[in-house]
Design a protein around this motif. Sequence first.
Motif, mmCIF file in Angstrom:
data_model
loop_
_atom_site.group_PDB
_atom_site.id
_atom_site.type_symbol
_atom_site.label_atom_id
_atom_site.label_comp_id
_atom_site.label_asym_id
_atom_site.label_seq_id
_atom_site.Cartn_x
_atom_site.Cartn_y
_atom_site.Cartn_z
ATOM 1 N N GLN A 4 -9.497 -10.507 33.439
ATOM 2 C CA GLN A 4 -9.159 -9.319 31.920
ATOM 3 C C GLN A 4 -7.736 -9.137 32.251
ATOM 4 N N VAL A 5 -7.009 -9.703 31.082
ATOM 5 C CA VAL A 5 -5.698 -10.122 31.119
ATOM 6 C C VAL A 5 -4.707 -8.433 31.286
ATOM 7 N N THR A 6 -3.948 -8.255 31.557
ATOM 8 C CA THR A 6 -2.997 -7.331 31.270
ATOM 9 C C THR A 6 -1.513 -7.652 31.146
ATOM 10 N N VAL A 7 -0.973 -6.204 30.841
ATOM 11 C CA VAL A 7 0.525 -7.550 30.217
ATOM 12 C C VAL A 7 1.104 -6.486 30.616
ATOM 13 N N LEU A 8 2.517 -6.051 31.586
ATOM 14 C CA LEU A 8 3.450 -4.830 31.935
ATOM 15 C C LEU A 8 4.523 -5.962 31.996
ATOM 16 N N VAL A 28 2.502 -11.129 32.572
ATOM 17 C CA VAL A 28 1.290 -11.194 31.639
ATOM 18 C C VAL A 28 0.185 -11.775 33.038
ATOM 19 N N SER A 29 -0.618 -10.954 33.456
ATOM 20 C CA SER A 29 -1.938 -12.125 34.253
ATOM 21 C C SER A 29 -2.744 -11.559 34.128
ATOM 22 N N GLY A 30 -4.096 -12.493 34.659
ATOM 23 C CA GLY A 30 -5.331 -12.230 34.469
ATOM 24 C C GLY A 30 -5.226 -13.041 33.310
ATOM 25 N N LYS A 34 1.763 -21.098 18.262
ATOM 26 C CA LYS A 34 3.559 -20.554 16.831
ATOM 27 C C LYS A 34 3.946 -19.320 16.910
ATOM 28 N N VAL A 35 5.307 -18.772 16.053
ATOM 29 C CA VAL A 35 5.391 -17.646 16.536
ATOM 30 C C VAL A 35 5.365 -16.960 15.579
ATOM 31 N N VAL A 36 4.431 -15.712 16.050
ATOM 32 C CA VAL A 36 3.849 -14.645 15.507
ATOM 33 C C VAL A 36 4.199 -13.296 15.076
ATOM 34 N N THR A 37 4.517 -12.343 13.831
ATOM 35 C CA THR A 37 5.489 -11.382 13.746
ATOM 36 C C THR A 37 4.397 -9.998 13.506
ATOM 37 N N ASN A 38 3.235 -10.606 13.139
ATOM 38 C CA ASN A 38 1.994 -9.495 12.342
ATOM 39 C C ASN A 38 1.776 -8.920 14.227
ATOM 40 N N ALA A 39 2.323 -7.811 14.591
ATOM 41 C CA ALA A 39 1.178 -6.665 15.120
ATOM 42 C C ALA A 39 -0.252 -7.192 15.680
ATOM 43 N N SER A 40 -0.756 -6.875 14.603
ATOM 44 C CA SER A 40 -2.279 -7.608 14.156
ATOM 45 C C SER A 40 -2.893 -8.258 14.976
ATOM 46 N N ARG A 41 -2.009 -9.126 14.683
ATOM 47 C CA ARG A 41 -2.625 -10.420 15.518
ATOM 48 C C ARG A 41 -2.702 -10.530 16.980
ATOM 49 N N TYR A 42 -1.883 -9.805 17.762
ATOM 50 C CA TYR A 42 -1.488 -9.893 19.037
ATOM 51 C C TYR A 42 -2.971 -9.030 19.418
ATOM 52 N N GLU A 43 -3.213 -10.292 21.168
ATOM 53 C CA GLU A 43 -4.791 -9.099 21.212
ATOM 54 C C GLU A 43 -4.121 -8.486 22.582
ATOM 55 N N TYR A 44 -3.303 -8.836 22.999
ATOM 56 C CA TYR A 44 -3.411 -7.844 24.477
ATOM 57 C C TYR A 44 -1.131 -7.557 24.462
ATOM 58 N N TRP A 45 -1.931 -5.881 25.023
ATOM 59 C CA TRP A 45 -0.240 -5.076 24.837
ATOM 60 C C TRP A 45 -0.208 -4.482 26.117
ATOM 61 N N GLY A 46 0.943 -4.226 26.309
ATOM 62 C CA GLY A 46 1.649 -3.467 27.198
ATOM 63 C C GLY A 46 1.335 -2.244 26.879
ATOM 64 N N GLN A 47 1.801 -1.269 27.792
ATOM 65 C CA GLN A 47 1.662 0.253 27.807
ATOM 66 C C GLN A 47 3.227 0.419 26.912
#
Length: 124
Positions: free
Chosen positions: A1-5, A24-26, A103-116
């Motif tokens: 499981q990927v976590t972002v902090l 980023v861990s996991g 590549k660089v991505v600026t569209n938030a919907s294309r990101y898979e993992y998010w921090g709090q």
Amino acid sequence: QVTVLESGGGLVPAGGSLRLACVVSGGSFITMTMGWFRQAPGKEREVVAAISRSGSRTYYEDSIKGRFTISREDAKSTVYLQMNNLLPEDTAVYYCAARNGLKVVTNASRYEYWGQGTQVTVSS
């Protein structure tokens, strides 16, 4: 499981500096492109900066160009956002996001993992 902090937010006066860090861990950090986003009260989430998997390409939103710098340190699975000459309008919750890709991505919907998120408040 990927976590972002994220870490590094706080309260600073206008003209001050902060450095945000995102670990980023996991997952395999070296296969990921990374982005920093922010959301101010009553506003939509917007991209601030993004960096490619290799670190060779970056993107900056117009209002922060010349003031913010995104960088990555693969050995620490960490991406940074150095913020200088902060303005009151930079006040927001800052989020780090990760996705597997090249590549660089600026569209938030294309990101898979998010921090709090981490709060940045700039006083006038």
